[in-house]
Design a protein around this motif. Structure first.
Motif, short mmCIF file in Angstrom:
data_model
loop_
_atom_site.label_atom_id
_atom_site.label_comp_id
_atom_site.label_asym_id
_atom_site.label_seq_id
_atom_site.Cartn_x
_atom_site.Cartn_y
_atom_site.Cartn_z
N GLY A 236 0.92 -1.25 0.03
CA GLY A 236 -0.01 0.14 -0.10
C GLY A 236 0.88 1.26 0.04
N PRO A 237 0.26 2.35 0.49
CA PRO A 237 0.85 3.46 0.34
C PRO A 237 2.22 3.60 1.50
CG PRO A 237 -1.36 3.93 0.63
CD PRO A 237 -1.13 2.53 0.88
N VAL A 238 3.38 3.87 1.15
CA VAL A 238 4.44 3.82 1.89
C VAL A 238 5.16 5.16 1.90
CG1 VAL A 238 6.75 2.70 2.28
CG2 VAL A 238 4.86 1.38 1.11
N PRO A 239 5.27 5.82 3.37
CA PRO A 239 6.03 7.10 3.25
C PRO A 239 7.40 6.97 2.88
CG PRO A 239 4.83 6.48 5.44
CD PRO A 239 4.80 5.33 4.58
N ALA A 240 7.78 8.13 2.09
CA ALA A 240 9.19 8.11 1.45
C ALA A 240 10.31 7.63 2.54
CB ALA A 240 9.65 9.42 0.96
N GLU A 241 10.14 8.09 3.79
CA GLU A 241 11.26 7.84 4.59
C GLU A 241 11.28 6.47 5.13
OE1 GLU A 241 8.66 10.03 5.11
OE2 GLU A 241 7.76 9.69 6.88
N ARG A 242 10.15 5.70 4.92
CA ARG A 242 10.30 4.24 5.25
C ARG A 242 10.61 3.20 4.13
NH1 ARG A 242 6.06 1.86 8.95
NH2 ARG A 242 7.96 1.06 9.76
N ASP B 110 13.69 2.67 2.94
CA ASP B 110 15.01 2.34 2.88
C ASP B 110 14.86 0.97 3.90
OD1 ASP B 110 16.27 4.03 1.36
OD2 ASP B 110 16.94 5.25 2.90
N ALA B 111 13.72 1.13 4.88
CA ALA B 111 13.75 -0.06 5.81
C ALA B 111 12.89 -1.17 4.96
CB ALA B 111 12.87 0.18 6.86
N VAL B 112 12.24 -0.64 4.01
CA VAL B 112 11.55 -1.84 3.06
C VAL B 112 12.58 -2.63 2.37
CG1 VAL B 112 9.86 -2.12 1.37
CG2 VAL B 112 9.40 -0.95 3.16
N ARG B 113 13.52 -1.69 1.71
CA ARG B 113 14.52 -2.40 0.99
C ARG B 113 15.46 -3.35 1.75
NH1 ARG B 113 16.16 0.70 -3.67
NH2 ARG B 113 15.00 2.56 -3.74
N ASP B 114 15.67 -2.98 3.01
CA ASP B 114 16.66 -3.70 4.05
C ASP B 114 15.79 -5.13 4.36
OD1 ASP B 114 18.42 -1.72 4.30
OD2 ASP B 114 17.69 -1.04 6.20
N VAL B 115 14.49 -4.94 4.26
CA VAL B 115 13.62 -6.15 4.45
C VAL B 115 14.02 -7.25 3.11
CG1 VAL B 115 11.35 -7.45 4.41
CG2 VAL B 115 11.92 -5.66 5.76
N ALA B 116 13.82 -6.74 1.99
CA ALA B 116 14.18 -7.34 0.78
C ALA B 116 15.69 -7.87 0.73
CB ALA B 116 13.98 -6.46 -0.47
N ALA B 117 16.52 -6.96 1.29
CA ALA B 117 18.19 -7.43 1.11
C ALA B 117 18.41 -8.50 2.02
CB ALA B 117 18.75 -6.54 1.56
N CYS B 118 17.46 -8.79 3.14
CA CYS B 118 17.65 -10.16 4.06
C CYS B 118 17.27 -11.37 3.62
CB CYS B 118 17.06 -9.65 5.46
SG CYS B 118 17.98 -8.46 6.15
N VAL B 119 16.47 -11.25 2.46
CA VAL B 119 15.90 -12.39 1.87
C VAL B 119 16.84 -13.44 1.26
CG1 VAL B 119 14.12 -13.41 0.30
CG2 VAL B 119 13.42 -11.57 1.81
N ASP B 120 16.91 -14.55 1.60
CA ASP B 120 17.94 -15.29 0.80
C ASP B 120 17.42 -16.49 0.12
OD1 ASP B 120 18.81 -17.59 3.73
OD2 ASP B 120 17.03 -17.23 2.94
N VAL B 121 16.25 -16.58 -0.30
CA VAL B 121 15.35 -17.46 -1.30
C VAL B 121 14.91 -16.77 -2.46
CG1 VAL B 121 14.72 -19.37 0.32
CG2 VAL B 121 13.43 -17.36 0.31
N ALA B 122 15.61 -16.20 -3.24
CA ALA B 122 14.84 -15.44 -4.46
C ALA B 122 14.84 -16.01 -5.60
CB ALA B 122 15.91 -14.10 -4.36
N SER B 123 15.13 -17.47 -5.45
CA SER B 123 15.15 -18.13 -6.75
C SER B 123 14.40 -19.40 -6.71
CB SER B 123 16.71 -18.47 -7.44
OG SER B 123 17.32 -19.40 -6.52
N GLY B 124 13.75 -19.73 -7.75
CA GLY B 124 12.91 -21.11 -7.69
C GLY B 124 12.33 -21.32 -9.02
N SER B 125 11.18 -22.12 -9.23
CA SER B 125 10.55 -22.22 -10.53
C SER B 125 9.08 -22.49 -9.96
CB SER B 125 11.14 -23.27 -11.45
OG SER B 125 11.10 -24.49 -10.46
N LEU B 126 8.51 -21.99 -11.16
CA LEU B 126 6.90 -22.27 -10.85
C LEU B 126 6.13 -22.51 -12.23
CD1 LEU B 126 4.21 -19.40 -10.07
CD2 LEU B 126 6.73 -18.82 -10.67
#
Ligand code: 2AM
Length: 193
Positions: free
Chosen positions: A55-61, A63-79
């Motif tokens: 949804g709507p994310v304030p600009a100052e948040r 970077d924190a959202v990007r940090d969440v993504a950077a911690c993910v370690d299962v970015a590949s797979g197939s479907l």
């Protein structure tokens, strides 16, 4: 490109490559062709599978959202998209994996784990991965059979949903998973629906 506005509507998604999106679009065109008046096909550039809608994310948040993504370690797979259907309330028709691969479920779970720690609340209790292919679908047709559309993904993206007079446009803000060449440009799908 990230917007300079004070807030932006963001979501994480898998973005299939051009060839896969074309196959999805062709399948949708055939499968939903008798779905009734007013039904709108989602343009091929906009086809994606949402992992988490923020949804709507304030600009100052952001970077924190990007940090969440950077911690993910299962970015590949197939479907494989091998099921079709529709939902009456949002009036959408979709293609979906009949079986949700473990890696895909883990990716969604990891993203939501991080987002919940930041204070987000999941809208849906259950992950129902799908690619929305038509909108304004008043009467979902019976499921139709089609050749499964399988793809291997090796990244996920953060997207901004931008409303324009011509329809919604999705801009890829960032991507994770694939090795990055420093300074490489970020592509923007730029379709409208
Ligand atoms: P949809 O594909 O089922 O329509 C960008 O808007 C993406 O986020 C779309 O894929 C859309 O899902 C999803 N989305 C939009 N609003 C949402 C909401 N309120 N809850 C969950 N997902 C949403």
């Amino acid at each position: 490109m990230q917007s300079a506005r004070s807030e932006c509507r963001l979501f994480f998604a898998l973005w299939p490559d051009d060839a896969v999106r074309l196959r999805i679009a062709m399948t949708a065109m055939k499968g939903f062709r008798d779905a009734g008046n007013g039904v709108r096909l989602v343009p091929a550039p906009n086809l994606h599978l949402t992992l988490a809608f923020l949804g709507p994310v304030p600009a100052e948040r952001v970077d924190a959202v990007r940090d969440v993504a950077a911690c993910v370690d299962v970015a590949s797979g197939s479907l494989c998209l091998d099921a079709s259907g529709g939902w009456r309330k949002p009036q959408v028709g979709w293609l979906a994996p009949g079986l949700v691969p473990d890696a895909l479920a883990a990716l969604e779970r990891e993203l939501w784990g991080g987002l919940v720690r930041l204070g987000w609340r999941r809208g849906q209790p259950e992950f129902r991965p799908h690619v929305t292919v038509v909108r304004k679908l008043r009467h979902p047709p019976a499921p139709f059979a089609f050749a499964p559309i399988c793809w291997r993904y090796d990244e996920f993206v953060l997207c901004e949903s931008v409303s324009t007079r011509a329809g919604v446009r999705y801009d890829i803000v960032d991507r994770w998973g694939r090795c990055r060449v420093p300074g490489s440009a970020i592509s923007e799908p730029g379709g409208v629906e």
